[in-house]
Design a protein around this motif. Structure first.
Motif, PDB file in Angstrom:
ATOM      1  N   ASP A  14       0.806  -1.228   0.000  1.00 44.84           N
ATOM      2  CA  ASP A  14       0.000   0.000   0.000  1.00 44.84           C
ATOM      3  C   ASP A  14       0.838   1.277   0.000  1.00 44.84           C
ATOM      4  OD1 ASP A  14      -2.196  -1.608   0.182  1.00 44.84           O
ATOM      5  OD2 ASP A  14      -2.415  -1.402   2.353  1.00 44.84           O
ATOM      6  N   CYS A  15       2.156   1.157   0.020  1.00 49.90           N
ATOM      7  CA  CYS A  15       3.035   2.332   0.148  1.00 49.90           C
ATOM      8  C   CYS A  15       2.572   3.198   1.321  1.00 49.90           C
ATOM      9  CB  CYS A  15       3.048   3.180  -1.119  1.00 49.90           C
ATOM     10  SG  CYS A  15       3.485   2.278  -2.586  1.00 49.90           S
ATOM     11  N   ASP A  16       2.337   2.558   2.438  1.00 46.97           N
ATOM     12  CA  ASP A  16       1.699   3.233   3.571  1.00 46.97           C
ATOM     13  C   ASP A  16       2.704   4.073   4.375  1.00 46.97           C
ATOM     14  OD1 ASP A  16       0.339   4.002   5.789  1.00 46.97           O
ATOM     15  OD2 ASP A  16      -0.586   2.045   6.137  1.00 46.97           O
ATOM     16  N   ASP A  17       2.570   5.382   4.263  1.00 48.85           N
ATOM     17  CA  ASP A  17       3.567   6.236   4.924  1.00 48.85           C
ATOM     18  C   ASP A  17       3.404   6.292   6.446  1.00 48.85           C
ATOM     19  OD1 ASP A  17       1.389   7.861   5.194  1.00 48.85           O
ATOM     20  OD2 ASP A  17       2.086   9.396   3.801  1.00 48.85           O
ATOM     21  N   ASN A  18       2.304   5.730   6.936  1.00 50.22           N
ATOM     22  CA  ASN A  18       2.170   5.668   8.396  1.00 50.22           C
ATOM     23  C   ASN A  18       3.240   4.774   9.018  1.00 50.22           C
ATOM     24  OD1 ASN A  18      -0.153   7.329   8.775  1.00 50.22           O
ATOM     25  ND2 ASN A  18      -1.325   5.711   7.797  1.00 50.22           N
ATOM     26  N   TYR A  19       3.852   3.922   8.188  1.00 50.62           N
ATOM     27  CA  TYR A  19       4.878   3.022   8.705  1.00 50.62           C
ATOM     28  C   TYR A  19       6.287   3.572   8.491  1.00 50.62           C
ATOM     29  CZ  TYR A  19       1.387  -0.573   9.484  1.00 50.62           C
ATOM     30  OH  TYR A  19       0.304  -1.287   9.950  1.00 50.62           O
ATOM     31  N   ASP A  20       6.388   4.696   7.825  1.00 45.16           N
ATOM     32  CA  ASP A  20       7.717   5.262   7.605  1.00 45.16           C
ATOM     33  C   ASP A  20       8.374   5.545   8.947  1.00 45.16           C
ATOM     34  OD1 ASP A  20       7.340   5.114   4.931  1.00 45.16           O
ATOM     35  OD2 ASP A  20       7.499   7.268   4.534  1.00 45.16           O
ATOM     36  N   GLY A  21       9.642   5.197   9.034  1.00 45.49           N
ATOM     37  CA  GLY A  21      10.369   5.436  10.269  1.00 45.49           C
ATOM     38  C   GLY A  21      10.182   4.314  11.281  1.00 45.49           C
ATOM     39  N   ARG A  22       9.327   3.344  10.951  1.00 38.34           N
ATOM     40  CA  ARG A  22       9.063   2.275  11.914  1.00 38.34           C
ATOM     41  C   ARG A  22       9.681   0.950  11.476  1.00 38.34           C
ATOM     42  NH1 ARG A  22       2.805   3.270  13.003  1.00 38.34           N
ATOM     43  NH2 ARG A  22       3.142   1.999  14.847  1.00 38.34           N
ATOM     44  N   PHE A  23       9.852   0.808  10.181  1.00 33.08           N
ATOM     45  CA  PHE A  23      10.685  -0.288   9.684  1.00 33.08           C
ATOM     46  C   PHE A  23      11.140   0.071   8.271  1.00 33.08           C
ATOM     47  CE2 PHE A  23       6.592  -1.605   7.895  1.00 33.08           C
ATOM     48  CZ  PHE A  23       6.953  -2.082   6.631  1.00 33.08           C
ATOM     49  N   LEU A  24      12.086  -0.716   7.767  1.00 33.33           N
ATOM     50  CA  LEU A  24      12.553  -0.545   6.393  1.00 33.33           C
ATOM     51  C   LEU A  24      12.406  -1.875   5.695  1.00 33.33           C
ATOM     52  CD1 LEU A  24      15.824   1.181   7.485  1.00 33.33           C
ATOM     53  CD2 LEU A  24      14.084   2.322   6.096  1.00 33.33           C
ATOM     54  N   TYR A  25      12.237  -1.850   4.400  1.00 38.97           N
ATOM     55  CA  TYR A  25      12.279  -3.131   3.696  1.00 38.97           C
ATOM     56  C   TYR A  25      13.359  -3.075   2.641  1.00 38.97           C
ATOM     57  CZ  TYR A  25       9.668  -1.276  -0.385  1.00 38.97           C
ATOM     58  OH  TYR A  25       9.263  -0.564  -1.483  1.00 38.97           O
ATOM     59  N   ALA A  26      13.919  -4.223   2.354  1.00 41.05           N
ATOM     60  CA  ALA A  26      14.971  -4.292   1.352  1.00 41.05           C
ATOM     61  C   ALA A  26      14.579  -5.317   0.301  1.00 41.05           C
ATOM     62  CB  ALA A  26      16.293  -4.680   1.996  1.00 41.05           C
ATOM     63  N   VAL A  27      15.063  -5.067  -0.915  1.00 35.32           N
ATOM     64  CA  VAL A  27      14.756  -5.980  -2.009  1.00 35.32           C
ATOM     65  C   VAL A  27      16.045  -6.697  -2.386  1.00 35.32           C
ATOM     66  CG1 VAL A  27      13.728  -6.192  -4.298  1.00 35.32           C
ATOM     67  CG2 VAL A  27      13.024  -4.326  -2.781  1.00 35.32           C
ATOM     68  N   LYS A  28      16.061  -7.989  -2.129  1.00 34.21           N
ATOM     69  CA  LYS A  28      17.308  -8.763  -2.288  1.00 34.21           C
ATOM     70  C   LYS A  28      17.838  -8.713  -3.719  1.00 34.21           C
ATOM     71  CE  LYS A  28      15.572 -11.859   1.196  1.00 34.21           C
ATOM     72  NZ  LYS A  28      14.839 -13.121   1.321  1.00 34.21           N
ATOM     73  N   THR A  29      16.921  -8.749  -4.677  1.00 35.31           N
ATOM     74  CA  THR A  29      17.360  -8.817  -6.077  1.00 35.31           C
ATOM     75  C   THR A  29      18.015  -7.531  -6.558  1.00 35.31           C
ATOM     76  OG1 THR A  29      15.050  -8.352  -6.559  1.00 35.31           O
ATOM     77  CG2 THR A  29      15.810 -10.601  -6.953  1.00 35.31           C
ATOM     78  N   VAL A  30      17.664  -6.387  -5.972  1.00 31.93           N
ATOM     79  CA  VAL A  30      18.269  -5.132  -6.427  1.00 31.93           C
ATOM     80  C   VAL A  30      19.245  -4.536  -5.422  1.00 31.93           C
ATOM     81  CG1 VAL A  30      16.604  -4.365  -8.157  1.00 31.93           C
ATOM     82  CG2 VAL A  30      16.137  -3.945  -5.755  1.00 31.93           C
ATOM     83  N   GLY A  31      19.266  -5.061  -4.198  1.00 36.66           N
ATOM     84  CA  GLY A  31      20.258  -4.618  -3.220  1.00 36.66           C
ATOM     85  C   GLY A  31      20.000  -3.266  -2.596  1.00 36.66           C
ATOM     86  N   VAL A  32      18.750  -2.805  -2.646  1.00 38.24           N
ATOM     87  CA  VAL A  32      18.464  -1.520  -2.008  1.00 38.24           C
ATOM     88  C   VAL A  32      17.428  -1.694  -0.900  1.00 38.24           C
ATOM     89  CG1 VAL A  32      18.927  -0.190  -4.108  1.00 38.24           C
ATOM     90  CG2 VAL A  32      16.577  -0.845  -3.546  1.00 38.24           C
ATOM     91  N   TYR A  33      17.445  -0.731   0.029  1.00 37.35           N
ATOM     92  CA  TYR A  33      16.392  -0.724   1.042  1.00 37.35           C
ATOM     93  C   TYR A  33      15.578   0.558   0.932  1.00 37.35           C
ATOM     94  CZ  TYR A  33      19.521   2.162   4.001  1.00 37.35           C
ATOM     95  OH  TYR A  33      20.344   3.140   4.500  1.00 37.35           O
ATOM     96  N   CYS A  34      14.293   0.467   1.348  1.00 37.27           N
ATOM     97  CA  CYS A  34      13.314   1.525   1.116  1.00 37.27           C
ATOM     98  C   CYS A  34      12.497   1.823   2.358  1.00 37.27           C
ATOM     99  CB  CYS A  34      12.322   1.089   0.032  1.00 37.27           C
ATOM    100  SG  CYS A  34      13.007   1.064  -1.617  1.00 37.27           S
ATOM    101  N   ARG A  35      11.877   2.991   2.321  1.00 39.03           N
ATOM    102  CA  ARG A  35      10.817   3.284   3.287  1.00 39.03           C
ATOM    103  C   ARG A  35       9.566   2.508   2.848  1.00 39.03           C
ATOM    104  NH1 ARG A  35      11.286   8.743   5.305  1.00 39.03           N
ATOM    105  NH2 ARG A  35      13.141   9.724   4.466  1.00 39.03           N
TER     106      ARG A  35
END
Ligand SMILES: [Zn+2]
Length: 187
Positions: A14-35
């Motif tokens: 949902d790209c839910d910004d209420n969770y920003d700052g509360r956890f991060l997720y990373a995508v193994k295939t591209v090697g980046v982490y996101c809000r």
């Protein structure tokens, strides 16, 4: 982890910004982490892993996403969002649909937006909108001879009863009385 995987995955989808700052997720295939709110394409669930802190994500070999910049903690320009919201309301407060559409473009959830707006301007957006609308109606009632039904339509009400109850709530009187009072009172 503070949250269950299901909940975090839901926030990512949902790209839910209420969770920003509360956890991060990373995508193994591209090697980046996101809000959680990152607007990049939703990755495959099996390629995602979660981190509580940036440090953890970086230690695991991930780089910050260039798009959502999780490395800039104050990146969400709250003041800017509040200012833009006010600008939109000032421009579109009589055009509800248009306003909703434009506000969606800001990329912030309605709830979050209400909080940000209230912090900045002291009232929730809806109250601010209603105040503007009421002021505009009063002006039209006293400065024009438009019929009440036209005024209601102009300000964005399809239904006259809804318009009447709105006006009454905002001003404590009816449009007719307000207009009559203003004229009779020799304003
Ligand atoms: Zn991102």
């Amino acid at each position: 982890m503070q949250f269950a995987e299901d909940e975090m995955w839901g926030a990512v989808v949902d790209c839910d910004d209420n969770y920003d700052g509360r956890f991060l997720y990373a995508v193994k295939t591209v090697g980046v982490y996101c809000r959680p709110s990152c607007k990049s394409r939703t990755p495959l669930r099996k390629n995602v892993c979660y981190f509580e802190t940036q440090e953890n994500a970086q230690n695991a070999g991930f780089r910050p996403c260039k798009r959502c910049r999780p490395d800039l903690t104050d990146y969400v320009p709250v003041l800017e969002i509040a200012r833009q919201t006010k600008e939109l309301i000032d421009g579109y407060y009589c055009q509800r649909e248009q306003l909703i559409r434009e506000m969606k473009q800001l990329g912030v959830t309605t709830n979050h937006l209400a909080v940000i707006f209230k912090q900045q301007y002291g009232v929730p957006p809806i109250q601010y909108i209603n105040r503007l609308r009421a002021e505009q109606v009063k002006k039209m009632l006293t400065e024009t001879d438009m019929s009440i039904i036209d005024i209601a339509g102009d300000i964005g009400f399809d239904s006259l009863p809804a318009f009447y109850s709105f006006f009454k709530r905002q001003t404590g009187t009816t449009p007719k009385k307000y207009r009559g009072g203003a004229i009779g009172g020799g304003k």
